[in-house]
Design an enzyme around this catalytic site. Structure first.
Site, PDB file in Angstrom:
ATOM      1  N   TRP A  11      47.865 -33.768  20.669  1.00  0.00           N
ATOM      2  CA  TRP A  11      48.523 -34.858  21.105  1.00  0.00           C
ATOM      3  C   TRP A  11      48.426 -36.247  20.192  1.00  0.00           C
ATOM      4  CZ3 TRP A  11      52.515 -36.778  22.722  1.00  0.00           C
ATOM      5  CH2 TRP A  11      52.608 -37.907  23.691  1.00  0.00           C
ATOM      6  N   LYS A 101      44.227 -38.177  29.732  1.00  0.00           N
ATOM      7  CA  LYS A 101      44.911 -38.123  31.172  1.00  0.00           C
ATOM      8  C   LYS A 101      43.545 -37.510  31.990  1.00  0.00           C
ATOM      9  CE  LYS A 101      49.675 -37.470  30.151  1.00  0.00           C
ATOM     10  NZ  LYS A 101      50.693 -36.501  30.059  1.00  0.00           N
ATOM     11  N   THR A 131      54.803 -34.722  28.392  1.00  0.00           N
ATOM     12  CA  THR A 131      54.878 -34.842  26.928  1.00  0.00           C
ATOM     13  C   THR A 131      54.134 -33.433  26.455  1.00  0.00           C
ATOM     14  OG1 THR A 131      52.955 -36.341  26.902  1.00  0.00           O
ATOM     15  CG2 THR A 131      55.052 -37.246  26.378  1.00  0.00           C
ATOM     16  N   ALA A 133      53.062 -31.794  23.291  1.00  0.00           N
ATOM     17  CA  ALA A 133      52.945 -32.237  21.707  1.00  0.00           C
ATOM     18  C   ALA A 133      53.620 -31.863  20.863  1.00  0.00           C
ATOM     19  CB  ALA A 133      51.289 -32.148  21.308  1.00  0.00           C
ATOM     20  N   LYS A 184      48.025 -34.745  38.328  1.00  0.00           N
ATOM     21  CA  LYS A 184      48.765 -33.452  37.966  1.00  0.00           C
ATOM     22  C   LYS A 184      48.101 -32.472  37.060  1.00  0.00           C
ATOM     23  CE  LYS A 184      49.445 -34.144  33.479  1.00  0.00           C
ATOM     24  NZ  LYS A 184      49.264 -33.287  32.132  1.00  0.00           N
ATOM     25  N   THR A 241      54.178 -30.033  33.691  1.00  0.00           N
ATOM     26  CA  THR A 241      52.749 -29.614  33.446  1.00  0.00           C
ATOM     27  C   THR A 241      52.776 -28.060  34.496  1.00  0.00           C
ATOM     28  OG1 THR A 241      50.551 -29.833  32.784  1.00  0.00           O
ATOM     29  CG2 THR A 241      51.338 -30.837  34.897  1.00  0.00           C
ATOM     30  N   SER A 247      51.467 -25.590  28.874  1.00  0.00           N
ATOM     31  CA  SER A 247      50.549 -26.663  29.525  1.00  0.00           C
ATOM     32  C   SER A 247      49.081 -26.196  29.369  1.00  0.00           C
ATOM     33  CB  SER A 247      50.904 -27.020  31.035  1.00  0.00           C
ATOM     34  OG  SER A 247      49.871 -27.375  31.956  1.00  0.00           O
ATOM     35  N   ARG A 248      48.130 -27.233  28.879  1.00  0.00           N
ATOM     36  CA  ARG A 248      46.829 -27.027  28.814  1.00  0.00           C
ATOM     37  C   ARG A 248      46.013 -26.701  30.132  1.00  0.00           C
ATOM     38  NH1 ARG A 248      44.748 -31.712  25.074  1.00  0.00           N
ATOM     39  NH2 ARG A 248      45.909 -32.947  26.566  1.00  0.00           N
ATOM     40  N   ASN A 249      46.623 -26.908  31.132  1.00  0.00           N
ATOM     41  CA  ASN A 249      45.967 -26.993  32.244  1.00  0.00           C
ATOM     42  C   ASN A 249      46.590 -25.649  33.199  1.00  0.00           C
ATOM     43  OD1 ASN A 249      44.225 -29.372  32.777  1.00  0.00           O
ATOM     44  ND2 ASN A 249      45.897 -30.085  31.954  1.00  0.00           N
TER      45      ASN A 249
END
Length: 326
Positions: A11, A101, A131, A133, A184, A241, A247-249
């Site tokens: 990011w 975040k 967003t 990246a 989120k 996300t 999404s990293r989560n």
């Protein structure tokens, strides 16, 4: 306005690409020597954002003192490391734009509160929204919220950062922009678990809808405005996300749903799942305010190993039905 980017992950690198468009000099600080070398020598962040040719106007450094020459910093370090980085610049009095975040795990502080403790003379803004990246770095259309209590600061930052494909909408609700982004991340892990358990699209849509109600309850309890939570930094980011393995989560949530251990899923330093650190503090803060967040407690328990994915789902499905309301 010369911008410094603090954080050389995906990011941070994408934001450097935006900030340097048109040949505008941008300084990117990264803690990893291999990232600094790769950006300066080969114009690529092969570790965190492979395959993207970076603008010539980006220069990377591992010396934070070099960023003193910048007019503003975009702070993109992981939420749990932001305090340690900002404490190295206690006299900084130029704008800080917070782009991570999360909620600080130990203190329960929102990131703008952490920034003000570390740099009391620095004006603070928050950049948040849906967003990925790699899409931002490629110049694909993106819209974000930029929240600053000082309207003049918000407009000045928008004028400097915005591009035709990177649209910025200004707000003065700093807390609201941060809360949407933090909550989120936890809900994305929950949606990933639904995907990992192969429970279907209906279940995920229901979780997004009711999760948004939880986000709204929590945000209102902590001073956010409802219109902020329904905007880009809240609902917009939630939809993105919770719907993609980019999404990293969401991705570690899928692994948890498939039965993989949390420690294994969090081991990759290239993809920090902020929601894993936010879940326990979010659950604690919700209890302190008496806010009902039934999707958060199972994620917290699952990450901590208190119960399995099946037990987490049982906990959710056992809740008695009631009138639908935010």
């Amino acid at each position: 306005m010369k911008l410094g980017i603090i954080g050389g992950g995906a990011w941070g690198t994408a934001l450097a690409q935006v900030a340097s468009a048109g040949g505008r000099e941008t300084l990117l600080w990264a803690i990893e020597p291999d990232v600094v070398e790769a950006i300066n020598a080969r114009r690529e962040n092969a570790l965190f954002l492979p395959g993207i040719a970076l603008n010539q106007a980006i220069r990377a450094t591992s010396d934070l003192a070099e960023l003193d020459a910048c007019d503003a910093w975009l702070v993109v370090t992981p939420a749990q490391h932001m305090r340690a980085v900002l404490e190295q610049a206690p006299d900084w009095d130029k704008p800080l734009v917070l782009c991570a975040k999360g909620i600080e795990e130990n203190s329960g502080a929102l990131l703008h509160q952490v920034a003000r403790q570390c740099c009391p003379n620095a004006p603070v803004a928050v950049l948040s929204g849906p967003t990925f990246a790699h899409e931002v770095a490629r110049g694909l259309p993106t819209a974000v919220s930029l929240a600053a209590e000082d309207p003049a600061l918000g407009e000045a930052l928008r004028a400097r950062i915005a591009r035709p494909t990177f649209r910025i909408y200004v707000s003065d609700d700093v807390a609201g922009a941060e809360i949407g982004g933090a909550v989120k991340n936890v809900l994305a892990i929950a949606c990933g678990v639904v995907e990992g358990k192969k429970l279907g699209q209906n279940a995920r849509a229901a979780l997004i809808g009711r999760g948004f109600a939880e986000m709204t309850r929590f945000g209102l309890a902590y001073g956010a405005r409802r219109e902020t939570l329904t905007g880009l930094s809240g609902l917009g980011d939630l939809v993105l996300t919770c719907s993609s393995t980019s999404s990293r989560n969401y991705s570690p949530g899928v692994g948890l749903g498939e039965g993989r251990p949390a420690a294994e899923l969090m081991a990759d330093r290239r993809t920090i799942a902020e929601g894993a650190f936010t879940a326990p503090v979010l659950a604690r803060l919700a209890r302190e305010k008496g806010v009902d967040m039934p999707s958060v407690d199972p994620v917290d328990g699952l990450l901590a190993g208190r119960f399995s994915a099946d037990q987490a789902l049982e906990q959710l499905l056992a809740r008695p039905p009631r009138a639908e309301a935010v």
